[in-house]
Design a protein around this motif. Structure first.
Motif, PDB file in Angstrom:
ATOM      1  N   THR A   1      38.983  34.048  36.089  1.00  0.00           N
ATOM      2  CA  THR A   1      38.075  32.786  35.487  1.00  0.00           C
ATOM      3  C   THR A   1      37.383  32.363  37.045  1.00  0.00           C
ATOM      4  OG1 THR A   1      40.019  31.284  36.357  1.00  0.00           O
ATOM      5  CG2 THR A   1      39.810  31.993  33.987  1.00  0.00           C
TER       6      THR A   1
ATOM      7  N   ASP B   1      34.845  29.685  29.828  1.00  0.00           N
ATOM      8  CA  ASP B   1      35.519  30.636  31.095  1.00  0.00           C
ATOM      9  C   ASP B   1      36.802  31.114  30.629  1.00  0.00           C
ATOM     10  OD1 ASP B   1      35.573  31.208  33.770  1.00  0.00           O
ATOM     11  OD2 ASP B   1      36.945  29.489  34.396  1.00  0.00           O
ATOM     12  N   LEU B   2      37.470  30.461  29.893  1.00  0.00           N
ATOM     13  CA  LEU B   2      39.050  30.889  29.544  1.00  0.00           C
ATOM     14  C   LEU B   2      39.028  31.896  28.543  1.00  0.00           C
ATOM     15  CD1 LEU B   2      42.180  30.287  30.010  1.00  0.00           C
ATOM     16  CD2 LEU B   2      41.803  28.500  28.217  1.00  0.00           C
TER      17      LEU B   2
ATOM     18  N   ALA C   1      38.103  35.346  29.865  1.00  0.00           N
ATOM     19  CA  ALA C   1      39.107  35.839  30.706  1.00  0.00           C
ATOM     20  C   ALA C   1      40.244  36.682  29.775  1.00  0.00           C
ATOM     21  CB  ALA C   1      39.761  34.750  31.579  1.00  0.00           C
TER      22      ALA C   1
END
Length: 357
Positions: A295, A344-345, A348
């Motif tokens: 991340t 972002d999460l 990932a």
């Protein structure tokens, strides 16, 4: 004002200098180790006006008398020092790691005995209270996010003649007030949500038992588990925005938990419906380790409760209980824009789920 202040107003106004001409809105930092004799302070271990301001504010929020400590662990060890030689402590098997390590050390040295319980099994917890001197729990637990039947456990502990400590670090007095539920003592790692900016180490204990508060203060005076005035001032400054940060972090956490529930990689999403903490479980430790390295916004770090979002795989710590899944990642959701956090999460997670090669 005739009506009692609501928590958000208390967080902003408690512990300030009086509203008088030329008084500062914020109390100054008192950098002193020694005071002129003849008053109540005398020496730097016995008190400091900057500590007092923080203690007044947190005490008003929790509804009791507050004592500040150098760290959350200093507060933990001070409370455990109340337990007499050979007495029994009941504690959830999933608790703050530092608390479990401290209890394990004391038990190994023959100071006390510890009974670990599954907090979700209220009947078992109530049964374990029978011959206990101290019942200690968090709700939600760290990092399993299990929720206690607090009134039932507190009542059973008191029926057995035990004191009750509730670690309120995760929910803060804005979401839970353990003293109102009957607890004897409330513990905080003020390092986390109360200070809220990942720049302070501070602990606190709050109680309505004046005799107990006097004992704790006397021991703090002697043992020196006292906070620095600058740290206390920073924690008080952070406390002023606690209600705003908790509101935003909780809203973000609820939305992320809702979205994470649909992600095919995850075997479990744990969110108790309150606060800014979420735990997710990936199939393997390797996948969890890859996630925390993938991340840009989410920070791989072991603390929590800051304005920035952070996460970690808890079983990377050897002292974490074996009943915590190897792939569990604890998320401390911050106050950023939830869309940026999700972007972002999710990228990932997608990257971890995508077969390599």
């Amino acid at each position: 004002m005739a009506e009692p202040l609501r928590p958000a107003t208390t967080a902003v106004h408690a512990g300030r200098p009086p509203h008088e001409p030329d008084q500062p809105l914020n109390g100054p930092i008192t950098m002193a180790s020694t005071y002129v004799a003849g008053g109540d302070l005398e020496y730097g271990r016995y008190g400091n006006p900057t500590w007092t301001a923080f203690e007044d504010a947190l005490g008003a929020l929790e509804g009791g008398r507050c004592l500040a400590y150098a760290s959350g662990m200093a507060a933990v060890t001070s409370l455990l020092d109340l337990v007499a030689l050979g007495d029994k402590v009941v504690v959830p098997r999933h608790s703050y790691n530092g608390t479990l390590v401290s209890l394990g050390d004391l038990e190994l040295r023959g100071r006390l005995s510890t009974t670990l319980v599954d907090l979700t099994d209220t009947d078992a917890v109530v049964a374990a209270c029978e011959d206990a001197a101290l019942v200690w729990f968090e709700s939600p637990t760290n990092p399993a996010l299990e929720v206690a039947d607090a009134p039932a456990i507190i009542a059973a502990a008191h029926d057995a003649g035990a004191r009750v400590v509730v670690d309120n670090t995760f929910l803060t007095p804005l979401l839970q007030k353990p003293l109102d539920l009957g607890a004897d003592l409330v513990l905080h790692s003020a390092t986390k949500y109360l200070a809220g900016h990942s720049d302070v180490q501070l602990g606190a204990v709050v109680t309505r038992d004046e005799e107990l508060a006097t004992v704790l203060k006397g021991r703090r005076d002697v043992q020196g588990n006292t906070p620095g005035p600058f740290e206390a001032w920073l924690a008080l400054r952070g406390l002023r925005t606690l209600h705003l940060r908790v509101e935003r972090a909780q809203a973000n956490a609820a939305e992320l938990a809702r979205r994470l529930a649909d992600h095919p990689l995850l075997t479990e999403v744990r969110y108790p419906g309150l606060g800014g903490m979420v735990s997710i479980v990936l199939p393997t430790a390797d996948q969890a380790d890859l996630l925390v390295r993938s991340t840009a916004l989410w920070v791989h770090a072991t603390s929590l409760g800051g304005v920035e979002s952070s996460f970690e795989r808890r079983r990377r710590w050897k002292s974490e209980p074996a009943t915590i899944p190897e792939g569990l990642v604890r998320l401390s959701v911050g106050v950023e824009d939830v869309e940026d956090l999700w972007a972002d999460l999710s990228q990932a997670l997608d990257g971890v789920a995508r077969p390599s090669g």
